[in-house]
Each structure stands twice: as C-alpha cells, then as structure tokens.
Design an enzyme around this catalytic site. Structure first.
Site, PDB file in Angstrom:
ATOM      1  N   HIS A 275      35.587  70.720  73.372  1.00  0.00           N
ATOM      2  CA  HIS A 275      35.977  70.790  74.783  1.00  0.00           C
ATOM      3  C   HIS A 275      35.756  69.453  75.485  1.00  0.00           C
ATOM      4  O   HIS A 275      34.625  69.010  75.664  1.00  0.00           O
ATOM      5  CB  HIS A 275      35.182  71.911  75.477  1.00  0.00           C
ATOM      6  CG  HIS A 275      35.543  72.080  76.911  1.00  0.00           C
ATOM      7  ND1 HIS A 275      34.617  72.315  77.892  1.00  0.00           N
ATOM      8  CD2 HIS A 275      36.743  72.019  77.543  1.00  0.00           C
ATOM      9  CE1 HIS A 275      35.234  72.402  79.059  1.00  0.00           C
ATOM     10  NE2 HIS A 275      36.523  72.218  78.867  1.00  0.00           N
TER      11      HIS A 275
ATOM     12  N   SER B 213      38.487  75.913  77.774  1.00  0.00           N
ATOM     13  CA  SER B 213      37.388  75.594  78.679  1.00  0.00           C
ATOM     14  C   SER B 213      36.557  76.808  79.006  1.00  0.00           C
ATOM     15  O   SER B 213      35.548  76.693  79.697  1.00  0.00           O
ATOM     16  CB  SER B 213      37.936  74.959  79.955  1.00  0.00           C
ATOM     17  OG  SER B 213      39.171  75.481  80.302  1.00  0.00           O
TER      18      SER B 213
ATOM     19  N   GLU C 116      31.885  69.179  74.558  1.00  0.00           N
ATOM     20  CA  GLU C 116      31.119  70.371  74.179  1.00  0.00           C
ATOM     21  C   GLU C 116      31.667  70.850  72.830  1.00  0.00           C
ATOM     22  O   GLU C 116      32.871  71.096  72.709  1.00  0.00           O
ATOM     23  CB  GLU C 116      31.260  71.461  75.241  1.00  0.00           C
ATOM     24  CG  GLU C 116      30.501  71.138  76.525  1.00  0.00           C
ATOM     25  CD  GLU C 116      30.655  72.208  77.610  1.00  0.00           C
ATOM     26  OE1 GLU C 116      29.669  72.501  78.293  1.00  0.00           O
ATOM     27  OE2 GLU C 116      31.768  72.752  77.764  1.00  0.00           O
TER      28      GLU C 116
ATOM     29  N   ASN D  79      31.335  74.211  82.552  1.00  0.00           N
ATOM     30  CA  ASN D  79      32.232  74.986  83.420  1.00  0.00           C
ATOM     31  C   ASN D  79      31.545  76.211  84.013  1.00  0.00           C
ATOM     32  O   ASN D  79      31.854  76.621  85.129  1.00  0.00           O
ATOM     33  CB  ASN D  79      33.479  75.423  82.650  1.00  0.00           C
ATOM     34  CG  ASN D  79      34.506  74.307  82.582  1.00  0.00           C
ATOM     35  OD1 ASN D  79      34.403  73.323  83.294  1.00  0.00           O
ATOM     36  ND2 ASN D  79      35.479  74.457  81.713  1.00  0.00           N
TER      37      ASN D  79
END
Ligand code: CAA
Length: 561
Positions: free
Chosen positions: A183, A162, A195, A233
């Site tokens: 991700h 992440s 992602e 994130n």
C-alpha cells in the site's frame, strides 16, 4: 475485436473470461496448489512489473518503479484511460524536470521503461503485478482472477488496496500464497511509507521479498496486519471525515478548518485539501469499509462527503471537490487566513482568569501599543476574553454586560489565533477580533465557542483514535508515529504530538467535548486516562510527561493551554 487479439482489461475486469482462457485455466488448476512454495523471487530479481490501473495512485506507482530502473507494463481498461494515465505520469516527470529535480535524459530513460498496455496478456512475463483499481472488492477480485491466469507461476501479485481485506482478495485467487498487500501513499513518488500486508496465506518468500523491493524503491516498508484501513488510513480517514462534518454543520469555513490543521497542528496539508488530493470517492469507499468493520459514529461517512462523491466532485482529479481546481492558481487552496474586514481596535477591555492565557494576551496587546483596561464599564472598541481550552467564553462575555461587543481570543500556537465567536457576539466584534489578531501578527481562524474550539476539535479525537489503536494491541506508538510521518507527512507522529500536548490536556479536551455533545465517539480511551493519571508519556522514554521531546508539537502544545 480482431481474431487472436486478447480482450481489453476493461472487458475482463468486468468479468468476461475469454473463450481461449478456459483451457489455460484448466492447465493452471492442474498445477500443484502449493506451487507458490517455490515463489522465491528475490527483490533484486524483479526486473519488470505490471501496474494495473493508472489513476492518480497507479500512475504514481508506475513512476516509482520506473525511476528505480524497473520495467513497467502500465495497464488500463481502454485507450482513453491509458492516455489519461500516461498523461499523469508524464506531467509528474515534466514537473520534476521543470523544477530542476530530474535531467531531461533521465526523464527519457524513465519513460522508456514504461510500456503502456490494454490487455492482461501483456503482463505474462512480469515478475510482479500490482493492482491499483477502484476500492471495490468485486473489481479487485476480477483483476486478480485475470492476473492469476496470465502471470507466470513465480510472479508476485500485489494489491494497493487502501482498506479492503487482502485475505479476502487473496482467498479468491487460485494461489493465495503469492498475494500480498503493498500500500503506497499519495503522491506515491513523494511519500516514503509502504504498508506491507502479509496474510496468513502469504508464502514466506513473498513476505520477505516485498519489503526488500520497497526498500529498493527508496521507500520504508512497515509490516501491518490485515485489518480495515491498516494503520495509516484507519487513523487518517476518520479525522478527515470529522473535518467534513465540521464543514457541513457550519462549525467553521473550509479555509479555516484547513488552516487550523496546518498552522495550528503543523500538518503539511489541511484535512479538506488532503481529501481533494486523495479523492472524495476513494475516501468514501474507505470510510464505508471502516464502518463495515468497526461501526459507530466515528466511522460513519459524513453526508457531505457522500453527496460530493455522488455528484462527481471527487477532488483534484475531476477539477472540483471541496475546493475548485479549474483555476490552476487554486492548486494550493489554503487561504492566508481571515482577511480583516475591520480596523483593529485601539482600545480593548481584557477579561481573563489570571492565568497564562491572560498574561500572554496582555503582553501581546502591550507590545502592539493597544490601550487595555480591565474594567468592563469603561467604553472600549472591543471586549476581549482571554480564551483557554476547556473554558467557554460566553459566561465571561455575558458577565461584562456587553456580550455583543465581546469575542474570545485563543493563541493556539504556530502563529495561529482562534477568534472565538459566542452566540451573542456581533459581526462587528468578530471582525474587530480578526483585525486585532492580524495586528498582533497572528493568522486567525473564526471558531465557535465550543469545546476545543477548532484546533482541539480536530486534534483531540484524532489522538484518541491513535491511543485506541495501541489500547487494542493493534500497533505500537512507534509504528503509528512512523506510519503517519512517512505516509502522511506529519512532522511528528500522533504520539509525539500527544506527549507534547500532554495526556491530561487531551483527556480534558475530550471529556469536555463528550459532555457538550454527548457523542460516544468523543469518549476518552481508558489508556489515555491512565497516562494522564501517571504522567507517563507514550514515547519509549520513561521520563515523566512534559520532560521529554521539548520541541515536539509546539504549535499544538500551546493550543492546549
Ligand atoms: N507527484 C509527484 N511529486 C509531487 C507531487 C505529485 N503529485 N506533489 C508534490 N510533489 C513533490 C514536488 O515535486 C516537490 O518535490 P521537490 O522538492 O523534489 O521539487 C515535493 O513533492 C514538495 O512539493 P511542493 O513543494 O509542491 O508542495 P508541498 O511542500 O506543499 O508538499 C506534499 C506537497 C508532499 C503533497 C505535502 O503537502 C504532503 O506531504 N501532504 C500530505 C500528503 C498525505 O497525507 N498523503 C497521504 C494521503 S493518504 C493515502 O494516500 C492513502 C490512501 O490510501 C488514501
């Protein structure tokens, strides 16, 4: 260990290379280093995958693949971890059945595609392996070394990291061309975003196959660059961390912080409840990576986040994080707001600045049948200051001569009222203000007399981070909106919210926060100031600010007034 039995994942993940493995390693080295040019697995040809690590995310990812008809080798370090991980998957499927979302025979079919395994050698025949182990580079590198060794030359190796550098993970493998970031978001069966992180080393065939595979899983792939935290994130975690900072400094209660985000901004979960879902240990690891890459106060992990993670209070998965989950009834930890501990006032002295905030409050008080005077000399049950963003309550409260009987009330939109407590407000006045908010039909949060109150204190820096990402040419407003709506369930992306609130209001909010605290992290990005000056919205439309997306961010939009 019985002779001939391959060592368990745990032993290998910790770096032990099996005796028999050296020969295999040499054989791999003998292959042409660029064999991955032939790694042209089409997404439709992916029939079996390995999921390495069955924590919350790994179990969810295994479920996603199995639901899409793909066989899954579900791998964990030992029998106990494997039992726990498969248990997470089983619980998720059973929940879907009990909700009538999945037929029992479908559950059985999905489950039959999942083959639990403890040894890397079980992944020898998979078309793709995805690593979902803790966010520590050395562990991930060890897992990749093993996958590199056992998997077929044409298998794709994906990481669900992440925040860590996919390039760094790939570079440590013998064949970095087949390594890619994939991700997922928690809960993986629900959140639609994936992602996809191709590095400069990723082979074209791999970079093309993985987005197709994500679509086959029913997800929406978004290509992102290999930068710490990627898009979602990098934006989400500083906002969550800031919420922990507000909690630990006593700015507001955990329930009020979460309610400000859900009712006041319209987000699906409050930041503290979301941290418990993600895992405080995972969140801390991501913050450390962001801090290492970007530095500065916005990326420094809040001490409370670190302490809770160190104490093993990692969130839902351990039964306790910021909230307690031992009692299943607290699975949804949002309170219904502040329960009024006092009777609502019958008479109110209303003080305002002749603006909309005052007019709105006056009409709400009249509708509720509350007697209102504007004269502070008249005795009343409560002095109510019509609060507005960027205007402190204390000066007006002090000027009435009855500051102990005074609170501010800010109608933040979304049915949320911020009851503003000044340094001179009595507990009784606050309780009376909360009761009044309930009588007016609002859910309320208790907030200090600080710039942005609570909704703005959470929202403005978050929006500024999004603007900085665009300013740095890292992602477009549309990409960021897509990432946050599909990955984090935002009803509207940050830029839709920003356009609804208005760049000028966000700029003013940030400037007042920076002036009050002196933190550089609240400094408004120049790009935000440009949009505030020109009135040009961030959305694709060239209409002047305020003309477009009328329904967008209605709750947060009114919070800026
Ligand atoms: N596993 C599987 N399905 C789940 C689930 C879980 N853990 N939690 C909820 N669901 C499903 C439910 O079964 C339900 O589906 P159906 O309608 O088909 O029955 C649906 O999701 C909605 O669930 P609920 O009604 O119970 O709860 P809700 O409406 O409050 O939604 C939520 C729950 C989907 C989690 C929602 O609150 C949400 O979107 N929250 C934001 C989550 C988020 O931000 N995730 C990203 C975190 S960042 C990350 O993961 C990246 C990282 O690297 C750290």
């Amino acid at each position: 260990m019985p002779a001939g039995r391959p060592p368990a994942l745990g032993a290998r993940a910790l770096g032990a290379v099996p005796a028999g493995g050296q020969g295999e390693l040499r054989a791999w080295r003998a292959r042409p280093a660029d064999y991955v040019r032939d790694c042209n697995v089409a997404a439709m040809e992916i029939r079996e995958v390995a999921v390495v690590g069955l924590g919350t995310m790994g179990a969810g990812i295994a479920e996603v693949f199995a639901r899409a008809g793909i066989g899954v080798v579900a791998m964990e370090a030992d029998a106990e971890a494997l039992r726990r991980g498969v248990g997470i998957l089983d619980a998720s499927l059973s929940r879907a059945v009990s909700r009538g979302r999945l037929a029992a025979h479908e559950q059985a079919a999905i489950r039959s595609r999942v083959r639990p395994a403890e040894a890397f050698s079980e992944a020898a025949a998979v078309d793709l392996a995805i690593e979902v182990v803790p966010e520590r580079l050395e562990i991930k590198r060890q897992v990749f070394a093993e996958l590199d060794r056992v998997c077929s030359p044409t298998a794709i190796l994906a990481t669900n990291t992440s925040s860590l550098s996919v390039t760094a993970i790939a570079a440590a493998t013998k064949h970095p061309g087949r390594v890619i970031g994939m991700h997922f978001f928690n809960p993986a069966p629900v959140m639609r975003l994936v992602e996809v992180v191709s590095t400069v080393l990723t082979a074209d065939g791999v970079a093309a196959a993985v987005p197709d595979l994500a679509r086959r899983l029913g997800k929406s792939p978004v290509q992102v660059s290999d930068r710490a935290g990627f898009v979602a994130n990098a934006l989400l975690l500083p906002y969550l961390n800031h919420a922990v900072h507000l909690l630990e400094t006593g700015y507001a209660s955990r329930e009020d912080i979460d309610l400000a985000a859900t009712a006041g901004i319209g987000l699906p979960m409050g930041p503290l409840a979301l941290l418990d879902l993600i895992g405080l240990d995972t969140a801390l690891s991501i913050m450390e990576v962001l801090d290492g890459e970007f530095g500065g106060p916005r990326y420094t992990a809040a001490p409370l986040l670190r302490r809770l993670a160190e104490a093993g209070r990692t969130g839902r998965k351990s039964g306790r994080g910021i909230y307690d989950y031992a009692d299943r009834s607290t699975d949804k930890p949002h309170s219904n707001g502040n329960i009024a501990a006092s009777a609502a006032p019958d008479t109110v002295t209303l003080i305002g600045s002749g603006d909309d905030a005052e007019a709105d409050l006056a009409s709400a008080l009249a509708s509720a049948g509350i007697n209102v005077t504007r004269n502070p000399a008249h005795p009343t049950d409560l002095v109510l200051i019509a609060a507005a963003a960027g205007r402190p309550v204390l000066p007006a409260a002090h000027a009435t001569g009855r500051p102990d009987q005074a609170v501010g009330l800010h109608l933040a939109g979304g049915g949320l009222a911020e009851v503003v407590q000044t340094s001179l407000s009595s507990e009784q006045a606050v309780a009376s203000g909360l009761a009044l908010a309930a009588r007016l039909g609002h859910t309320s949060v208790r907030v200090p007399d600080r710039p942005g109150f609570l909704v703005g204190a959470l929202l403005y820096p978050h929006l500024a981070d999004a603007v900085r990402m665009v300013q740095d040419n890292y992602a477009s407003p549309a990409d960021i909106d897509t990432a946050m709506t599909l990955g984090c369930g935002y009803p509207e992306g940050p830029f839709q919210l920003l356009d609804a609130v208005g760049a000028g209001a966000v700029l003013a909010g940030l400037e007042s926060m920076r002036t009050a605290y002196g933190y550089s992290s609240f400094a408004p990005p120049p790009l935000l100031a440009e949009h505030a000056i020109t009135g040009i919205p961030f959305g694709a439309s060239s209409e002047p600010a305020g003309a477009g997306s009328a329904s967008a961010g209605s709750a947060a939009a009114s919070s800026a007034s």
